[in-house]
Design a protein around this motif. Structure first.
Motif, PDB file in Angstrom:
ATOM      1  N   PRO A  97       0.737  -0.975   0.166  1.00  0.00           N
ATOM      2  CA  PRO A  97      -0.109   0.050  -0.073  1.00  0.00           C
ATOM      3  C   PRO A  97       0.886   1.229  -0.142  1.00  0.00           C
ATOM      4  O   PRO A  97       1.870   1.086   0.324  1.00  0.00           O
ATOM      5  CB  PRO A  97      -0.693  -0.006   1.410  1.00  0.00           C
ATOM      6  CG  PRO A  97       0.043  -0.730   2.183  1.00  0.00           C
ATOM      7  CD  PRO A  97       1.012  -1.631   1.240  1.00  0.00           C
ATOM      8  N   GLN A  98       0.317   2.351  -0.080  1.00  0.00           N
ATOM      9  CA  GLN A  98       1.016   3.657   0.036  1.00  0.00           C
ATOM     10  C   GLN A  98       1.409   3.968   1.145  1.00  0.00           C
ATOM     11  O   GLN A  98       1.140   3.315   2.420  1.00  0.00           O
ATOM     12  CB  GLN A  98      -0.078   4.858  -0.562  1.00  0.00           C
ATOM     13  CG  GLN A  98      -0.257   5.016  -1.783  1.00  0.00           C
ATOM     14  CD  GLN A  98      -1.025   6.397  -2.122  1.00  0.00           C
ATOM     15  OE1 GLN A  98      -1.670   6.975  -1.344  1.00  0.00           O
ATOM     16  NE2 GLN A  98      -0.867   6.675  -3.434  1.00  0.00           N
ATOM     17  N   GLY A  99       2.596   4.630   1.545  1.00  0.00           N
ATOM     18  CA  GLY A  99       3.127   4.961   2.884  1.00  0.00           C
ATOM     19  C   GLY A  99       4.016   3.904   3.470  1.00  0.00           C
ATOM     20  O   GLY A  99       4.258   4.256   4.737  1.00  0.00           O
ATOM     21  N   VAL A 100       4.144   2.935   2.587  1.00  0.00           N
ATOM     22  CA  VAL A 100       5.024   1.832   3.089  1.00  0.00           C
ATOM     23  C   VAL A 100       6.327   1.758   2.487  1.00  0.00           C
ATOM     24  O   VAL A 100       6.355   1.852   1.131  1.00  0.00           O
ATOM     25  CB  VAL A 100       4.349   0.384   2.981  1.00  0.00           C
ATOM     26  CG1 VAL A 100       5.216  -0.736   3.622  1.00  0.00           C
ATOM     27  CG2 VAL A 100       3.199   0.438   4.195  1.00  0.00           C
ATOM     28  N   VAL A 101       7.459   1.494   3.230  1.00  0.00           N
ATOM     29  CA  VAL A 101       8.801   1.507   2.457  1.00  0.00           C
ATOM     30  C   VAL A 101       9.318  -0.084   2.359  1.00  0.00           C
ATOM     31  O   VAL A 101       9.139  -0.755   2.801  1.00  0.00           O
ATOM     32  CB  VAL A 101      10.012   2.364   3.111  1.00  0.00           C
ATOM     33  CG1 VAL A 101       9.502   3.762   3.044  1.00  0.00           C
ATOM     34  CG2 VAL A 101      10.314   1.890   4.465  1.00  0.00           C
ATOM     35  N   CYS A 102      10.238   0.151   1.275  1.00  0.00           N
ATOM     36  CA  CYS A 102      10.792  -1.407   0.842  1.00  0.00           C
ATOM     37  C   CYS A 102      12.039  -1.582   1.378  1.00  0.00           C
ATOM     38  O   CYS A 102      13.000  -1.785   0.745  1.00  0.00           O
ATOM     39  CB  CYS A 102      10.802  -1.547  -0.613  1.00  0.00           C
ATOM     40  SG  CYS A 102       9.243  -1.789  -1.417  1.00  0.00           S
ATOM     41  N   SER A 103      12.141  -1.522   2.826  1.00  0.00           N
ATOM     42  CA  SER A 103      13.448  -1.684   3.360  1.00  0.00           C
ATOM     43  C   SER A 103      13.093  -2.550   4.694  1.00  0.00           C
ATOM     44  O   SER A 103      11.875  -2.943   5.099  1.00  0.00           O
ATOM     45  CB  SER A 103      13.868  -0.462   4.057  1.00  0.00           C
ATOM     46  OG  SER A 103      13.045   0.045   4.925  1.00  0.00           O
TER      47      SER A 103
END
Length: 234
Positions: free
Chosen positions: A67-73
């Motif tokens: 979803p929006q607002g989530v980072v891929c780290s």
């Protein structure tokens, strides 16, 4: 991966129980007794519990609807990460095979298999990635043709590789890239004088986002999906 995470995932014990075993001297790493719970393990290191070797289960492969607002780290002090969307027991050893921007939604692949991840992300592999793009202004047929031919991006010496581009409406298009430059889709549309207002990744290689997954949900990849990211021919 931390030693306590490794043991918890490989044995099914809680991290509390694992830490107690470590503190009691029941665990060794490469023959060294009494390692710390936060010891970082490296590929090839041997872990022993009660004198018996311990191994992780087979590699894991997941798809996630980001979803929006989530980072891929794996860790971020300011935002939720893709790993935060998983139950705690699922997280150890996983990483995102490629990234999406904070405001971009759609398919993210998570794995514990570094070689498989490399086949997805290495520039030389040219793994196709398909996006649905919504723009602020109309997208013309001339714009689509320029995208298909390659776009000169500001600050770069070479144009983008030819992309597959098709209209989905006056202000939307489907765009398939075979490279992954920084903010590439947004920069390509900016070079045409337009602005991306919504971006959603639909597919990576042959792996399409499962329509049954709501934002924030995930599932394991099928054997066929995993095998579709094949190693290069020798």
């Amino acid at each position: 991966m931390r030693l306590d995470y490794f043991l918890a995932h490989s044995t099914g014990l809680s991290r509390k129980d694992v830490k107690q075993l470590i503190s009691r001297g029941a665990v060794a790493v490469d023959g060294e007794a009494r390692p710390r719970a936060n010891t970082r393990l490296h590929p090839g290191q041997a872990v022993w519990l009660h004198g018996e070797p311990v191994q992780l289960p087979g590699h894991r492969y997941l798809m996630l609807h980001k979803p929006q607002g989530v980072v891929c780290s794996t860790d971020d002090p300011d935002h939720r990460t893709v790993l935060d969307l998983l139950p705690g027991a699922e997280r150890p050893g996983l990483h995102a095979a490629g990234r999406l921007d904070l405001d971009t939604t759609g398919l993210v692949l998570l794995t514990s298999d570094g070689q498989w991840s490399h086949r997805l992300t290495a520039p030389g592999q040219r793994c196709a990635k398909r996006y649905r793009v919504t723009c602020a202004d109309p997208v013309t047929e001339a714009d689509l043709q320029l995208l298909r031919e390659g776009i000169a991006l500001r600050g770069e010496d070479r144009p983008t590789l030819p992309a597959a581009a098709e209209s989905l409406g006056v202000r939307s298009l489907r765009l398939t890239l075979h490279e992954g430059r920084y903010h590439q889709v947004k920069r390509m549309l900016a070079a045409l004088g337009n602005k991306v207002v919504a971006l959603h990744r639909e597919q990576i290689g042959e792996i399409a986002l499962d329509p049954a997954l709501a934002p924030g949900q995930y599932r394991a990849l099928t054997d066929h999906e995993v095998a579709s990211i094949a190693p290069p021919a020798s």
